[in-house]
Design an enzyme around this catalytic site. Sequence first.
Site, PDB file in Angstrom:
ATOM      1  N   ASP A   1     -19.374  12.520   0.390  1.00 36.14           N
ATOM      2  CA  ASP A   1     -17.965  12.431   0.798  1.00 36.14           C
ATOM      3  C   ASP A   1     -17.725  13.467   1.894  1.00 36.14           C
ATOM      4  OD1 ASP A   1     -14.978  12.567   0.723  1.00 36.14           O
ATOM      5  OD2 ASP A   1     -15.235  11.322  -1.062  1.00 36.14           O
TER       6      ASP A   1
ATOM      7  N   LEU B   1     -14.700  14.452   2.538  1.00 32.43           N
ATOM      8  CA  LEU B   1     -13.450  15.085   2.081  1.00 32.43           C
ATOM      9  C   LEU B   1     -12.303  14.941   3.081  1.00 32.43           C
ATOM     10  CD1 LEU B   1     -14.870  18.327   0.377  1.00 32.43           C
ATOM     11  CD2 LEU B   1     -14.280  16.150  -0.688  1.00 32.43           C
TER      12      LEU B   1
ATOM     13  N   GLY C   1     -10.420  12.480   0.546  1.00 33.12           N
ATOM     14  CA  GLY C   1     -10.631  12.690  -0.887  1.00 33.12           C
ATOM     15  C   GLY C   1     -10.305  14.130  -1.272  1.00 33.12           C
TER      16      GLY C   1
ATOM     17  N   TYR D   1      -7.332  -3.594   8.632  1.00 35.41           N
ATOM     18  CA  TYR D   1      -8.045  -3.093   7.455  1.00 35.41           C
ATOM     19  C   TYR D   1      -8.908  -4.214   6.865  1.00 35.41           C
ATOM     20  CZ  TYR D   1      -8.707  -2.032   2.524  1.00 35.41           C
ATOM     21  OH  TYR D   1      -9.255  -1.872   1.270  1.00 35.41           O
TER      22      TYR D   1
ATOM     23  N   THR E   1     -12.037  -6.149  -0.422  1.00 33.37           N
ATOM     24  CA  THR E   1     -10.590  -6.203  -0.665  1.00 33.37           C
ATOM     25  C   THR E   1     -10.050  -7.625  -0.617  1.00 33.37           C
ATOM     26  OG1 THR E   1      -8.461  -5.614   0.326  1.00 33.37           O
ATOM     27  CG2 THR E   1     -10.299  -5.744   1.821  1.00 33.37           C
TER      28      THR E   1
END
Length: 336
Positions: free
Chosen positions: A45, A47, A50, A154, A130
């Site tokens: 990650d 960050l 997150g 997206y 998604t």
Amino acid sequence: MAPVNSSSSDNSPARRILVTGGAGYIGSNTTLQLLDAGYEVVVADNLSRGHRAAVDPARLREVDLLDTEGLVRVMSEKPLDAVIHFAAYIAVGESMKTPETYFHNNTAGSLSLLTAMIRTGVRHVVFSSTAAVYGMPTTVPIPESEPYAPVNAYGESKVMVEKMLDWFDRIHGLRSVCLRYFNASGADPDCRAGESHDPETHLIPLIFRAVQTGTPVTLFGDDYPTPDGTCIRDYIHVSDLARAHIVAVESLVKGGASKKYNVGTGRGYSVREVLQAVEAVTGKPVPYQFGPRRDGDPPTLVADSTRLQSELGWKPVDSELTRIVETAWRWANRKA
Ligand code: UDP
């Protein structure tokens, strides 16, 4: 073909999984469930969105998806059985303002990850896709056979990755499960992980904020072709979503073919109904106002997830709307 980089045979249950985006909402909940089930987990990650506190520092590798060499180093530490790839930007509205960010981070970032997987011989990936890949579906509940027709950048950024995965399977034998999430919501029932985006764009946490601050939440549109004029979504508890990743990983490591699955409940709720559920759970009135429609929002998104249920034996057990709101409310009121 390169040998599959695999840490365990069927006799050894300690499979080792790399979770990208494990400091995020769905990634941190899934990591907890993987650990509960006895998996070894490493989190990649950067960050950027997150939370450092969501990951045990011993398993965190701070690396950007676009840093292919960095990913190769992480993947070369110890053999991996699979990657679960969450790391992505997720805000529909933002994607309609700066689509370049979405194609860069979500699409090019995923290509970098797949490239690192090929280089290190990791051949199984579960991909966070998604419902936005469908756009304005013609069949509701939506089956996986519904064509790609995203109405926001997206969704398109995810369609492109799904298509790349098809080619990586044909050419490199990299097998994937694409999980097309409907509306992830709720929090870990033991309050170990939940949703806190910055900025927050999702309905339930924003309704909570209105309850807590007294500042009205804006509901986007009351003139949709739905019974009460507000958008209908299929809210799926994050714990049910996490379990879908575990059954998907298991199917891949056991030799299952590449697949795409919807992950939802088959039951939709309107924005107004969600608001009423929050009032019932919290016992407090929700201050709200109506605003214009949000760009890129289809009126109704409800999943047909019978394929996931029949092929992998998954079923939603935590996704009753009241339970979603209760667990999320507990998380929103947790002591830091
Ligand atoms: N929504 C809203 N006000 C907000 C945020 C969301 O009315 O402040 C609506 C949004 O238009 C959609 C539904 O709530 O119909 C769920 O949106 P969310 O952003 O939570 O998830 P998405 O459907 O974009 O994945």
